[in-house]
Design a protein around this motif. Structure first.
Motif, PDB file in Angstrom:
ATOM      1  N   ASN A   3       0.051   1.539   7.112  1.00  0.00           N
ATOM      2  CA  ASN A   3      -0.156   1.507   5.666  1.00  0.00           C
ATOM      3  C   ASN A   3       1.156   1.701   4.906  1.00  0.00           C
ATOM      4  O   ASN A   3       1.429   1.004   3.928  1.00  0.00           O
ATOM      5  CB  ASN A   3      -1.181   2.571   5.258  1.00  0.00           C
ATOM      6  N   ALA A   4       1.979   2.661   5.340  1.00  0.00           N
ATOM      7  CA  ALA A   4       3.251   2.922   4.651  1.00  0.00           C
ATOM      8  C   ALA A   4       4.167   1.699   4.710  1.00  0.00           C
ATOM      9  O   ALA A   4       4.838   1.368   3.721  1.00  0.00           O
ATOM     10  CB  ALA A   4       3.943   4.137   5.265  1.00  0.00           C
ATOM     11  N   ASP A   5       4.199   1.010   5.850  1.00  0.00           N
ATOM     12  CA  ASP A   5       5.023  -0.204   5.978  1.00  0.00           C
ATOM     13  C   ASP A   5       4.512  -1.318   5.069  1.00  0.00           C
ATOM     14  O   ASP A   5       5.294  -2.027   4.434  1.00  0.00           O
ATOM     15  CB  ASP A   5       5.047  -0.685   7.431  1.00  0.00           C
ATOM     16  N   LEU A   6       3.191  -1.469   5.024  1.00  0.00           N
ATOM     17  CA  LEU A   6       2.596  -2.479   4.153  1.00  0.00           C
ATOM     18  C   LEU A   6       2.904  -2.169   2.689  1.00  0.00           C
ATOM     19  O   LEU A   6       3.264  -3.063   1.916  1.00  0.00           O
ATOM     20  CB  LEU A   6       1.086  -2.556   4.378  1.00  0.00           C
ATOM     21  N   ALA A   7       2.783  -0.904   2.314  1.00  0.00           N
ATOM     22  CA  ALA A   7       3.062  -0.500   0.933  1.00  0.00           C
ATOM     23  C   ALA A   7       4.504  -0.833   0.545  1.00  0.00           C
ATOM     24  O   ALA A   7       4.753  -1.363  -0.540  1.00  0.00           O
ATOM     25  CB  ALA A   7       2.789   0.994   0.769  1.00  0.00           C
ATOM     26  N   ARG A   8       5.445  -0.535   1.436  1.00  0.00           N
ATOM     27  CA  ARG A   8       6.848  -0.871   1.168  1.00  0.00           C
ATOM     28  C   ARG A   8       7.032  -2.380   1.023  1.00  0.00           C
ATOM     29  O   ARG A   8       7.746  -2.840   0.140  1.00  0.00           O
ATOM     30  CB  ARG A   8       7.754  -0.341   2.292  1.00  0.00           C
ATOM     31  N   LYS A   9       6.364  -3.122   1.894  1.00  0.00           N
ATOM     32  CA  LYS A   9       6.534  -4.578   1.879  1.00  0.00           C
ATOM     33  C   LYS A   9       6.044  -5.193   0.564  1.00  0.00           C
ATOM     34  O   LYS A   9       6.633  -6.152   0.066  1.00  0.00           O
ATOM     35  CB  LYS A   9       5.787  -5.196   3.067  1.00  0.00           C
ATOM     36  N   VAL A  10       4.965  -4.652   0.004  1.00  0.00           N
ATOM     37  CA  VAL A  10       4.415  -5.213  -1.243  1.00  0.00           C
ATOM     38  C   VAL A  10       4.835  -4.398  -2.469  1.00  0.00           C
ATOM     39  O   VAL A  10       4.368  -4.654  -3.578  1.00  0.00           O
ATOM     40  CB  VAL A  10       2.877  -5.365  -1.175  1.00  0.00           C
ATOM     41  N   ASN A  11       5.696  -3.404  -2.244  1.00  0.00           N
ATOM     42  CA  ASN A  11       6.310  -2.636  -3.330  1.00  0.00           C
ATOM     43  C   ASN A  11       5.307  -1.847  -4.175  1.00  0.00           C
ATOM     44  O   ASN A  11       5.327  -1.895  -5.407  1.00  0.00           O
ATOM     45  CB  ASN A  11       7.163  -3.553  -4.212  1.00  0.00           C
ATOM     46  N   ILE A  12       4.397  -1.139  -3.487  1.00  0.00           N
ATOM     47  CA  ILE A  12       3.464  -0.225  -4.162  1.00  0.00           C
ATOM     48  C   ILE A  12       3.445   1.088  -3.392  1.00  0.00           C
ATOM     49  O   ILE A  12       3.961   1.167  -2.278  1.00  0.00           O
ATOM     50  CB  ILE A  12       2.035  -0.811  -4.280  1.00  0.00           C
ATOM     51  N   SER A  13       2.824   2.103  -3.964  1.00  0.00           N
ATOM     52  CA  SER A  13       2.752   3.397  -3.278  1.00  0.00           C
ATOM     53  C   SER A  13       1.783   3.307  -2.101  1.00  0.00           C
ATOM     54  O   SER A  13       0.875   2.464  -2.081  1.00  0.00           O
ATOM     55  CB  SER A  13       2.288   4.494  -4.241  1.00  0.00           C
ATOM     56  N   ALA A  14       1.972   4.200  -1.148  1.00  0.00           N
ATOM     57  CA  ALA A  14       1.089   4.227   0.025  1.00  0.00           C
ATOM     58  C   ALA A  14      -0.355   4.512  -0.377  1.00  0.00           C
ATOM     59  O   ALA A  14      -1.289   3.923   0.171  1.00  0.00           O
ATOM     60  CB  ALA A  14       1.588   5.256   1.032  1.00  0.00           C
ATOM     61  N   ALA A  15      -0.557   5.395  -1.351  1.00  0.00           N
ATOM     62  CA  ALA A  15      -1.924   5.719  -1.794  1.00  0.00           C
ATOM     63  C   ALA A  15      -2.599   4.505  -2.433  1.00  0.00           C
ATOM     64  O   ALA A  15      -3.769   4.205  -2.150  1.00  0.00           O
ATOM     65  CB  ALA A  15      -1.878   6.887  -2.775  1.00  0.00           C
ATOM     66  N   THR A  16      -1.868   3.794  -3.278  1.00  0.00           N
ATOM     67  CA  THR A  16      -2.414   2.583  -3.904  1.00  0.00           C
ATOM     68  C   THR A  16      -2.724   1.533  -2.846  1.00  0.00           C
ATOM     69  O   THR A  16      -3.778   0.886  -2.877  1.00  0.00           O
ATOM     70  CB  THR A  16      -1.424   2.016  -4.943  1.00  0.00           C
ATOM     71  N   CYS A  17      -1.840   1.384  -1.916  1.00  0.00           N
ATOM     72  CA  CYS A  17      -2.037   0.418  -0.831  1.00  0.00           C
ATOM     73  C   CYS A  17      -3.296   0.763  -0.035  1.00  0.00           C
ATOM     74  O   CYS A  17      -4.107  -0.108   0.278  1.00  0.00           O
ATOM     75  CB  CYS A  17      -0.807   0.399   0.071  1.00  0.00           C
ATOM     76  N   HIS A  18      -3.464   2.036   0.271  1.00  0.00           N
ATOM     77  CA  HIS A  18      -4.643   2.479   1.035  1.00  0.00           C
ATOM     78  C   HIS A  18      -5.926   2.175   0.260  1.00  0.00           C
ATOM     79  O   HIS A  18      -6.894   1.661   0.839  1.00  0.00           O
ATOM     80  CB  HIS A  18      -4.538   3.967   1.349  1.00  0.00           C
ATOM     81  N   ARG A  19      -5.959   2.490  -1.045  1.00  0.00           N
ATOM     82  CA  ARG A  19      -7.159   2.224  -1.857  1.00  0.00           C
ATOM     83  C   ARG A  19      -7.474   0.728  -1.890  1.00  0.00           C
ATOM     84  O   ARG A  19      -8.625   0.323  -1.734  1.00  0.00           O
ATOM     85  CB  ARG A  19      -6.971   2.753  -3.280  1.00  0.00           C
ATOM     86  N   ARG A  20      -6.441  -0.091  -2.077  1.00  0.00           N
ATOM     87  CA  ARG A  20      -6.660  -1.543  -2.128  1.00  0.00           C
ATOM     88  C   ARG A  20      -7.153  -2.076  -0.780  1.00  0.00           C
ATOM     89  O   ARG A  20      -8.032  -2.935  -0.725  1.00  0.00           O
ATOM     90  CB  ARG A  20      -5.382  -2.255  -2.560  1.00  0.00           C
ATOM     91  N   THR A  21      -6.581  -1.559   0.280  1.00  0.00           N
ATOM     92  CA  THR A  21      -7.015  -1.974   1.619  1.00  0.00           C
ATOM     93  C   THR A  21      -8.470  -1.582   1.853  1.00  0.00           C
ATOM     94  O   THR A  21      -9.258  -2.375   2.383  1.00  0.00           O
ATOM     95  CB  THR A  21      -6.104  -1.358   2.692  1.00  0.00           C
ATOM     96  N   GLN A  22      -8.838  -0.374   1.444  1.00  0.00           N
ATOM     97  CA  GLN A  22     -10.226   0.076   1.599  1.00  0.00           C
ATOM     98  C   GLN A  22     -11.182  -0.832   0.835  1.00  0.00           C
ATOM     99  O   GLN A  22     -12.263  -1.161   1.330  1.00  0.00           O
ATOM    100  CB  GLN A  22     -10.387   1.528   1.132  1.00  0.00           C
ATOM    101  N   ARG A  23     -10.787  -1.261  -0.370  1.00  0.00           N
ATOM    102  CA  ARG A  23     -11.638  -2.179  -1.146  1.00  0.00           C
ATOM    103  C   ARG A  23     -11.809  -3.504  -0.407  1.00  0.00           C
ATOM    104  O   ARG A  23     -12.880  -4.114  -0.438  1.00  0.00           O
ATOM    105  CB  ARG A  23     -11.058  -2.406  -2.532  1.00  0.00           C
ATOM    106  N   LEU A  24     -10.756  -3.978   0.266  1.00  0.00           N
ATOM    107  CA  LEU A  24     -10.856  -5.223   1.041  1.00  0.00           C
ATOM    108  C   LEU A  24     -11.827  -5.068   2.206  1.00  0.00           C
ATOM    109  O   LEU A  24     -12.578  -5.987   2.531  1.00  0.00           O
ATOM    110  CB  LEU A  24      -9.474  -5.658   1.536  1.00  0.00           C
TER     111      LEU A  24
END
Length: 133
Positions: A3-24
């Motif tokens: 998750n942290a790597d994905l967040a860096r790649k798309v330039n968002i926070s890890a928490a935001t990335c996790h929430r968006r991934t959970q919605r997917l």
């Protein structure tokens, strides 16, 4: 990818990335996250594609066949197809002896099977490529 790597790649926070991934996941856009095991490492280096023709083309015969396929762990993929075959199966086994045993004891006795044709894979060029979106 973590998750942290994905967040860096798309330039968002890890928490935001996790929430968006959970919605997917909740929207069924992502079905699973899994490791890709090297077949040689678990002694399953022989790959076969088997075309199957059923003796009847009815919803009951398809359902019976599909249920039996789900109960056969060596069958990795099963696809209902149009054309000369009804189904294509992707099967991983240790070697030819293992395949012969599986064929004689499990494949040809699957419900409704009239004919099979086996293609042994000589080289895996692309296998389980992820969707590039």
């Amino acid at each position: 990818m973590a998750n942290a790597d994905l967040a860096r790649k798309v330039n968002i926070s890890a928490a935001t990335c996790h929430r968006r991934t959970q919605r997917l996941f909740e929207a069924n856009c992502i079905r699973a996250v899994r490791a890709q095991v090297a077949p040689d490492a678990v002694d399953l280096s022989t790959l076969a594609i088997v075309g199957v023709v059923l003796d009847r083309s009815t919803s009951d015969s398809f359902a019976a066949f599909e249920q039996a396929v789900r109960e056969t762990p060596e069958i990795l993929d099963c696809h209902l197809v149009a054309g000369d075959f009804d189904y294509f199966l992707k099967i991983r086994v240790r070697d030819m002896e293992h395949f012969n045993r599986l064929h004689a004891t499990r494949l040809i006795v699957l419900p409704g099977v009239r004919q099979t044709r086996t293609f042994f894979v000589m080289k895996e060029v692309v296998d389980n490529r992820p969707l590039d979106i």
